[in-house]
Write an enzyme that holds these catalytic residues in place. Structure first.
Site, PDB file in Angstrom:
ATOM      1  N   HIS A  17       0.650  -1.340  -0.043  1.00  0.00           N
ATOM      2  CA  HIS A  17       0.108   0.006   0.017  1.00  0.00           C
ATOM      3  C   HIS A  17       0.751   1.057   0.108  1.00  0.00           C
ATOM      4  CE1 HIS A  17      -2.795   3.010   2.297  1.00  0.00           C
ATOM      5  NE2 HIS A  17      -3.250   2.563   0.859  1.00  0.00           N
ATOM      6  N   ASP A  25       8.545   9.401 -19.442  1.00  0.00           N
ATOM      7  CA  ASP A  25       9.158   9.559 -20.758  1.00  0.00           C
ATOM      8  C   ASP A  25      10.714   9.121 -20.673  1.00  0.00           C
ATOM      9  OD1 ASP A  25      11.056  11.600 -20.085  1.00  0.00           O
ATOM     10  OD2 ASP A  25       9.537  13.116 -19.924  1.00  0.00           O
ATOM     11  N   HIS A  82       8.822  20.239 -10.701  1.00  0.00           N
ATOM     12  CA  HIS A  82       9.406  19.184 -11.336  1.00  0.00           C
ATOM     13  C   HIS A  82      10.743  18.402 -10.853  1.00  0.00           C
ATOM     14  CE1 HIS A  82      10.549  16.842 -14.995  1.00  0.00           C
ATOM     15  NE2 HIS A  82      11.941  17.486 -15.026  1.00  0.00           N
ATOM     16  N   TYR A 104       8.309  16.160 -19.505  1.00  0.00           N
ATOM     17  CA  TYR A 104       7.123  15.966 -18.512  1.00  0.00           C
ATOM     18  C   TYR A 104       6.251  15.142 -18.730  1.00  0.00           C
ATOM     19  CZ  TYR A 104       9.855  20.576 -18.140  1.00  0.00           C
ATOM     20  OH  TYR A 104      10.721  21.408 -17.793  1.00  0.00           O
ATOM     21  N   ALA A 105       6.399  14.100 -19.408  1.00  0.00           N
ATOM     22  CA  ALA A 105       5.313  13.079 -19.589  1.00  0.00           C
ATOM     23  C   ALA A 105       5.695  11.716 -18.540  1.00  0.00           C
ATOM     24  CB  ALA A 105       5.241  12.521 -21.052  1.00  0.00           C
ATOM     25  N   ASN A 106       5.366  12.395 -17.243  1.00  0.00           N
ATOM     26  CA  ASN A 106       5.671  11.605 -16.285  1.00  0.00           C
ATOM     27  C   ASN A 106       4.850  11.488 -15.236  1.00  0.00           C
ATOM     28  OD1 ASN A 106       8.678  11.134 -17.314  1.00  0.00           O
ATOM     29  ND2 ASN A 106       8.707  13.266 -16.639  1.00  0.00           N
TER      30      ASN A 106
END
Length: 115
Positions: A17, A25, A82, A104-106
């Site tokens: 949990h 990315d 970021h 930033y595709a995270n």
């Protein structure tokens, strides 16, 4: 994916949990000590959304964290800078690297429970 990807199946089975899974990315720095599952085949493949959709179908997600660099409004999603996001990656059990080449595709997925 996890049912056919033995490394991910094992990681998901062992996840407790609030354990963290990052979908990233191809440019996100991955800290030493954090497992890496590199799915990237070429730029853009597999896509970030493809991987996210499959992982979410195999994992109960209680909470999600993204970097505020995306500058979009979301509900039930935590946002951080970021730089803070990159520090949070060090707490992940695994980083699943996609072929996505957009900055930033995270996302950090925080495991939930089924009850």
């Amino acid at each position: 994916m996890s049912s056919s990807h033995s490394h991910l199946a094992k990681i998901f089975a062992d996840l407790g949990h609030t354990g963290r899974v990052v979908i990233a990315d191809c440019g996100l720095p991955i800290p030493d000590g954090v497992k890496r599952v590199d799915l990237s085949l070429r730029i853009g493949e597999p896509s970030f959304l493809e991987v996210l959709d499959v992982v979410e179908s195999d994992l109960v997600v209680e909470r999600t964290t993204i970097a505020d660099s995306l500058k979009e409004q979301y509900t039930s999603i935590d946002m951080c800078s970021h730089e803070d996001f990159k520090r949070e990656v060090a707490k992940a059990k695994v980083v699943i690297r996609t072929g996505k080449a957009t900055p930033y595709a995270n996302v950090i997925l925080h495991a939930g429970v089924i009850f």
